[in-house]
Design a protein around this motif. Structure first.
Motif, PDB file in Angstrom:
ATOM      1  N   THR A  71       0.829  -1.211   0.000  1.00 41.25           N
ATOM      2  CA  THR A  71       0.000   0.000   0.000  1.00 41.25           C
ATOM      3  C   THR A  71       0.861   1.259   0.000  1.00 41.25           C
ATOM      4  OG1 THR A  71      -1.616  -1.202   1.307  1.00 41.25           O
ATOM      5  CG2 THR A  71      -1.894   1.171   1.165  1.00 41.25           C
ATOM      6  N   PRO A  72       0.652   2.138  -0.978  1.00 41.74           N
ATOM      7  CA  PRO A  72       1.412   3.391  -0.988  1.00 41.74           C
ATOM      8  C   PRO A  72       1.078   4.210   0.249  1.00 41.74           C
ATOM      9  CG  PRO A  72       0.319   3.036  -3.089  1.00 41.74           C
ATOM     10  CD  PRO A  72      -0.212   2.006  -2.156  1.00 41.74           C
ATOM     11  N   LEU A 103      -4.359   8.938   3.465  1.00 39.99           N
ATOM     12  CA  LEU A 103      -5.714   9.392   3.109  1.00 39.99           C
ATOM     13  C   LEU A 103      -6.763   8.475   3.728  1.00 39.99           C
ATOM     14  CD1 LEU A 103      -5.398  10.361  -0.662  1.00 39.99           C
ATOM     15  CD2 LEU A 103      -6.207  11.839   1.182  1.00 39.99           C
ATOM     16  N   PHE A 104      -6.527   7.174   3.596  1.00 38.14           N
ATOM     17  CA  PHE A 104      -7.465   6.180   4.101  1.00 38.14           C
ATOM     18  C   PHE A 104      -7.727   6.395   5.589  1.00 38.14           C
ATOM     19  CE2 PHE A 104      -7.890   1.839   5.972  1.00 38.14           C
ATOM     20  CZ  PHE A 104      -9.148   1.542   5.478  1.00 38.14           C
ATOM     21  N   PRO A 111     -15.521   6.981   2.009  1.00 38.42           N
ATOM     22  CA  PRO A 111     -14.060   6.791   2.040  1.00 38.42           C
ATOM     23  C   PRO A 111     -13.668   5.338   2.280  1.00 38.42           C
ATOM     24  CG  PRO A 111     -14.818   7.922   4.016  1.00 38.42           C
ATOM     25  CD  PRO A 111     -15.973   7.892   3.071  1.00 38.42           C
ATOM     26  N   VAL A 154       0.803   7.432   0.577  1.00 38.07           N
ATOM     27  CA  VAL A 154      -0.195   8.466   0.283  1.00 38.07           C
ATOM     28  C   VAL A 154      -1.591   7.884   0.461  1.00 38.07           C
ATOM     29  CG1 VAL A 154      -1.061  10.052  -1.461  1.00 38.07           C
ATOM     30  CG2 VAL A 154       1.362   9.474  -1.407  1.00 38.07           C
ATOM     31  N   THR A 155      -1.796   6.705  -0.082  1.00 40.36           N
ATOM     32  CA  THR A 155      -3.098   6.056  -0.025  1.00 40.36           C
ATOM     33  C   THR A 155      -3.465   5.717   1.412  1.00 40.36           C
ATOM     34  OG1 THR A 155      -2.281   5.019  -2.037  1.00 40.36           O
ATOM     35  CG2 THR A 155      -4.442   4.329  -1.264  1.00 40.36           C
ATOM     36  N   LEU A 156      -2.484   5.237   2.158  1.00 41.43           N
ATOM     37  CA  LEU A 156      -2.731   4.835   3.538  1.00 41.43           C
ATOM     38  C   LEU A 156      -3.060   6.048   4.414  1.00 41.43           C
ATOM     39  CD1 LEU A 156      -2.694   2.344   5.374  1.00 41.43           C
ATOM     40  CD2 LEU A 156      -0.311   2.834   5.889  1.00 41.43           C
ATOM     41  N   ILE A 167      -0.262  13.894  -5.815  1.00 38.32           N
ATOM     42  CA  ILE A 167      -0.031  15.210  -5.208  1.00 38.32           C
ATOM     43  C   ILE A 167       0.363  16.245  -6.270  1.00 38.32           C
ATOM     44  CG2 ILE A 167       1.380  16.472  -3.513  1.00 38.32           C
ATOM     45  CD1 ILE A 167       1.483  13.964  -1.839  1.00 38.32           C
ATOM     46  N   THR A 183      -4.922   6.423  -6.767  1.00 39.45           N
ATOM     47  CA  THR A 183      -5.245   7.048  -5.478  1.00 39.45           C
ATOM     48  C   THR A 183      -6.084   8.305  -5.683  1.00 39.45           C
ATOM     49  OG1 THR A 183      -3.238   6.176  -4.485  1.00 39.45           O
ATOM     50  CG2 THR A 183      -4.248   8.052  -3.385  1.00 39.45           C
ATOM     51  N   LYS A 212       4.567   1.930  -5.662  1.00 37.56           N
ATOM     52  CA  LYS A 212       4.037   2.763  -4.586  1.00 37.56           C
ATOM     53  C   LYS A 212       4.353   4.238  -4.816  1.00 37.56           C
ATOM     54  CE  LYS A 212       5.657   0.568  -0.949  1.00 37.56           C
ATOM     55  NZ  LYS A 212       5.724   0.197   0.477  1.00 37.56           N
ATOM     56  N   ALA A 236       1.909   6.629  -6.524  1.00 38.67           N
ATOM     57  CA  ALA A 236       0.817   7.256  -5.774  1.00 38.67           C
ATOM     58  C   ALA A 236       1.160   8.692  -5.370  1.00 38.67           C
ATOM     59  CB  ALA A 236       0.477   6.430  -4.538  1.00 38.67           C
ATOM     60  N   PHE A 282     -11.430   3.441  -0.569  1.00 39.93           N
ATOM     61  CA  PHE A 282     -10.005   3.165  -0.324  1.00 39.93           C
ATOM     62  C   PHE A 282      -9.717   1.684  -0.148  1.00 39.93           C
ATOM     63  CE2 PHE A 282      -9.641   7.697   0.241  1.00 39.93           C
ATOM     64  CZ  PHE A 282      -8.419   7.927  -0.364  1.00 39.93           C
ATOM     65  N   ILE A 300      -6.831  -0.001  -2.261  1.00 40.17           N
ATOM     66  CA  ILE A 300      -5.717  -0.712  -1.615  1.00 40.17           C
ATOM     67  C   ILE A 300      -5.687  -2.161  -2.093  1.00 40.17           C
ATOM     68  CG2 ILE A 300      -4.892  -1.590   0.613  1.00 40.17           C
ATOM     69  CD1 ILE A 300      -5.712   1.106   1.829  1.00 40.17           C
ATOM     70  N   VAL A 315      -0.394  15.144   1.889  1.00 36.55           N
ATOM     71  CA  VAL A 315      -1.657  14.978   1.167  1.00 36.55           C
ATOM     72  C   VAL A 315      -2.871  15.286   2.048  1.00 36.55           C
ATOM     73  CG1 VAL A 315      -2.190  12.531   1.575  1.00 36.55           C
ATOM     74  CG2 VAL A 315      -2.652  13.544  -0.654  1.00 36.55           C
ATOM     75  N   LEU A 363      -9.431   9.829   6.417  1.00 37.13           N
ATOM     76  CA  LEU A 363     -10.808  10.002   5.950  1.00 37.13           C
ATOM     77  C   LEU A 363     -11.771   8.983   6.551  1.00 37.13           C
ATOM     78  CD1 LEU A 363      -9.977  10.712   2.220  1.00 37.13           C
ATOM     79  CD2 LEU A 363     -10.804  12.366   3.901  1.00 37.13           C
ATOM     80  N   VAL A 364     -11.254   7.798   6.876  1.00 37.02           N
ATOM     81  CA  VAL A 364     -12.150   6.737   7.344  1.00 37.02           C
ATOM     82  C   VAL A 364     -12.466   6.880   8.831  1.00 37.02           C
ATOM     83  CG1 VAL A 364     -12.309   4.256   7.781  1.00 37.02           C
ATOM     84  CG2 VAL A 364     -11.594   5.081   5.543  1.00 37.02           C
ATOM     85  N   TYR A 423      -3.976  -2.184  -5.469  1.00 36.51           N
ATOM     86  CA  TYR A 423      -2.508  -2.088  -5.332  1.00 36.51           C
ATOM     87  C   TYR A 423      -1.927  -3.428  -4.884  1.00 36.51           C
ATOM     88  CZ  TYR A 423      -2.087   3.025  -5.723  1.00 36.51           C
ATOM     89  OH  TYR A 423      -2.068   4.302  -6.167  1.00 36.51           O
ATOM     90  N   THR A 477     -15.791   8.344   9.947  1.00 41.75           N
ATOM     91  CA  THR A 477     -16.990   7.557   9.674  1.00 41.75           C
ATOM     92  C   THR A 477     -17.255   6.572  10.806  1.00 41.75           C
ATOM     93  OG1 THR A 477     -15.819   5.844   8.470  1.00 41.75           O
ATOM     94  CG2 THR A 477     -16.641   7.704   7.171  1.00 41.75           C
TER      95      THR A 477
END
Lengths: 213, 221, 252
Positions: A59-60, A66-67, B184, A62-64, B164, B171, B157, B160, B188, B192, A159, A70-71, B195, A74
């Protein structure tokens, strides 16, 4: 670039450094914990950890970041940016560190353990006095290497709006309309930090090598 | 379950994001790999000055975060009159940055390679590019093979980060879906998962490539 | 024409970090001649051999293959890499540590240089390589990879690889020193057969029996100097120098 912009840059650098440092500290210990639990081969837990390591590796950042950022809301969790950043960096680096620790654990010779038992040591004492010191020496080069990778990945926290050493260059150029100088200055600061870590890694490798012979 | 329905309906944007990620990753990593080979060839052949310059360039890349290098190309270069779109800047950044890592990997393998094979090749009249291509490179590749998978996953990776600098990759697609529908979690988790699948495919391919080395007794490296 | 020696060293000297390893070496090897090079370890015999194909560059002196300058031309100008390589292709070298290319099969090792250096058509190179492998008794292993072979087998393949270049001279650098004693015989047998076929050979070795039985000339190096050159019968029974007498006394 005037002293004002340098000050901003250093502020960004400080943000990068403290968030990275906290994540590294937790990540190293958490990695060891994961490695130890995996050594116990508890069914189901073991498979779960394998899955975690595999997904975290892929998992990149950046993605992690954000995840997580944002999560969390919730689920009704209030997550501040810094906490989300630290959580993401830690979850990422712990997976790599767990593999490094595990490698050191697996390469530990059975004979040494037997020698310790023969001296009347309890398994816990043997782990604390015999295994752990050697595992630290053996793992340290890998751990330091992973630290420099964490710092190289840390700009991902930009990010979610954290003004780290990378993001701060946007801030500065928004005022000066000259993006090149702050980017080069930030690059220089990164180089100093990561170069220091690479040197540290060389030192650690030298020490680990001494143990091996 | 409703939320997953939404993700499914928004699949077009995910697929196009995935396509951009895979495209930039494939082109980027292949070119980076070739660049790494070229640099190692030059290290083998060039005079002391070029060699030193290449070593410095490699070390420079190794001490920089990928994103700051991408910033340099995308936000910094326009000051010098070179304007690149985000996709191109991202690709060039990926090629140069990971090219340096591939080069360093191959250089490391070169350092520990026994001198005899090259000497025997010279005694047979090999020189220059033929010597590199026929004798050196195949052995270097077999030796670095276990490291290539890791490097490729780092490369994947790093794509991603390009979100930016406004590249619409995977992403970015997740981020825009969650922003529009406010889901979200599902957006996501889906990304994920994608990926993860790509990285598993990479690892399987690299493992499969390992049989060339195994057949030649390189099991131990 | 036959008077031109295949190998000639004239006044070759070389030092490593201030230590003189070769001092003013003169050596000529005629076509079809087998020359064994003896001497204590560290006497410079391997360095001398490696100067012949310029794997080691002499500090002074000239080296000629078949009358042609190698390394530097008559005016003392450094040769181009390409010219040097094509001259090296006319010699064959067999190393102490075999140095087979591990990523290639036995057959591929033998045809690699003929196909990619000499640009011989592949089918012809294969045909010749198979004949050479049969000659060294390795035809049955044509598709094996080097790591599966014993030391003696590796060295026989290495000899076939050197022969495949149709070299004007074969250079052997202690070809049996890295072998287990029971494997030495098979390699020496191949070398003996080559000498009977009329190959020109320079052999750096510790095998006294081989030097005595196979060579036409034996030369002796001591501390970088070539101090004796004689046919084997005279070298082993009535050497002129006292140093050689002592050497022979301890190596019997």
């Amino acid at each position: 670039m005037n002293s004002q912009t340098w000050l901003l840059l250093l502020e960004g650098a400080w943000t990068t450094v403290w968030i990275s440092a906290v994540s590294i500290a937790i990540g190293v210990v958490l990695g060891l914990g994961i490695a130890l639990v995996r050594m116990l081969r508890i069914p189901f837990v073991d498979q779960l950890l394998v899955l975690y390591v595999s997904i975290a590796r892929a998992t990149p950042l950046v993605t992690l970041v954000l995840f997580i950022f944002l999560v969390a809301p919730t689920f009704g969790i209030v997550m501040n940016r810094n906490l989300a950043a630290i959580l993401a960096l830690t979850l990422n680096t712990a997976a790599f560190n767990a593999e490094i620790w595990r490698g050191a654990f697996l390469s530990f010779s059975k004979e040494q353990r037997e020698a310790a038992m023969a001296c009347g040591m309890t398994p816990w004492l043997c782990f604390r006095r015999i295994m752990l010191p050697q595992m630290i020496t053996v793992s340290l080069p890998g751990l330091v290497n992973e630290m420099s990778f964490l710092i190289k990945g840390s700009p991902a926290i930009a990010v979610i709006g954290i003004v780290d050493l990378t993001r701060v260059t946007n801030r500065i150029s928004a005022v000066t309309y000259e993006p090149l100088p702050p980017i080069l200055a930030a690059a220089l600061l990164y180089m100093v930090v990561i170069y220091a870590l690479i040197q540290l890694q060389a030192l650690a490798e030298w020490r680990a090598h001494r143990l091996a012979v | 379950m409703e939320n997953w329905q939404i993700v499914w309906e928004a699949r077009d944007s995910l697929i196009s994001g995935l396509f951009t990620t895979i495209e930039i990753f494939l082109i980027g990593s292949v070119l980076a790999f070739l660049l790494g080979c070229l640099v190692v060839y030059l290290l083998e052949q060039a005079g002391p000055w070029l060699r030193r310059a290449l070593r410095v360039a490699i070390d420079l890349m190794r001490t920089l975060p990928f994103l700051i290098f991408a910033y340099l190309l995308y936000y910094g270069l326009p000051s010098l009159g070179v304007r690149l779109d985000a996709w191109t800047a991202g690709l060039i950044a990926l090629v140069i940055y990971h090219g340096a890592y591939f080069a360093e990997m191959l250089r490391g393998a070169r350092l520990v390679m026994p001198a005899g094979g090259v000497e025997a090749a010279r005694a047979c009249g090999f020189h220059g590019f033929t010597l590199f291509r026929r004798i050196l490179l195949p052995q270097l590749l077999i030796r670095v093979r276990p490291l290539i998978g890791n490097q490729l996953i780092y490369c994947l990776k790093d794509t991603a980060f390009l979100t930016i600098i406004t590249v619409n990759e995977l992403t970015a697609a997740a981020n825009s879906i969650q922003a529009i529908y406010f889901i979200p979690m599902e957006a996501f988790v889906a990304v994920i998962g994608l990926y993860w699948m790509v990285s598993i495919v990479i690892e399987l391919l690299v493992k499969w490539a390992g049989r060339f080395g195994r057949k030649r007794g390189f099991d131990h490296v | 024409m036959s008077e031109v020696p295949v190998v000639s060293l004239e006044g070759v000297s070389k030092s490593f970090n201030g230590v003189e390893v070769l001092r003013d070496i003169h050596l000529e090897v005629a076509r079809g001649e087998v020359v064994s090079v003896l001497g204590a370890s560290g006497s410079g015999k391997s360095t001398m051999l490696r100067c012949i194909n310029w794997l080691e560059q002499p500090d002074r002196g000239t080296v000629k293959i078949n009358g042609e300058h190698i390394g530097v031309d008559a005016q003392g100008k450094q040769m181009s890499v390409r010219a040097l390589a094509s001259l090296r292709a006319r010699t064959g070298m067999v190393f102490q540590s075999f140095n087979l290319w591990p990523h290639l099969t036995v057959l591929q090792n033998v045809i690699e240089a003929p196909v990619h250096v000499k640009r011989i058509p592949r089918s012809r190179a294969v045909e010749e390589a198979l004949a050479l492998l049969d000659k060294v008794g390795m035809g049955h292993k044509r598709d094996a990879y080097p790591y599966t072979l014993s030391g003696g087998q590796k060295q026989r393949v290495a000899i076939a690889r050197a022969l495949a270049m149709a070299p004007e001279v074969l250079l052997f650098d202690e070809p049996t020193s890295a072998l287990d004693p029971e494997l030495v015989g098979e390699v020496l047998a191949v070398m003996r057969a080559l000498s009977l076929d009329g190959y020109t050979m320079v052999v750096v070795t510790h095998e006294m029996e081989f030097a005595r039985a196979v060579s036409d000339q034996v030369v002796f190096l001591d501390k970088g100097k070539l101090i004796e050159r004689a046919p084997p019968e005279r070298f082993f029974t009535a050497p002129e120098s006292e140093r050689v007498q002592r050497f022979l006394a301890t190596h019997r």
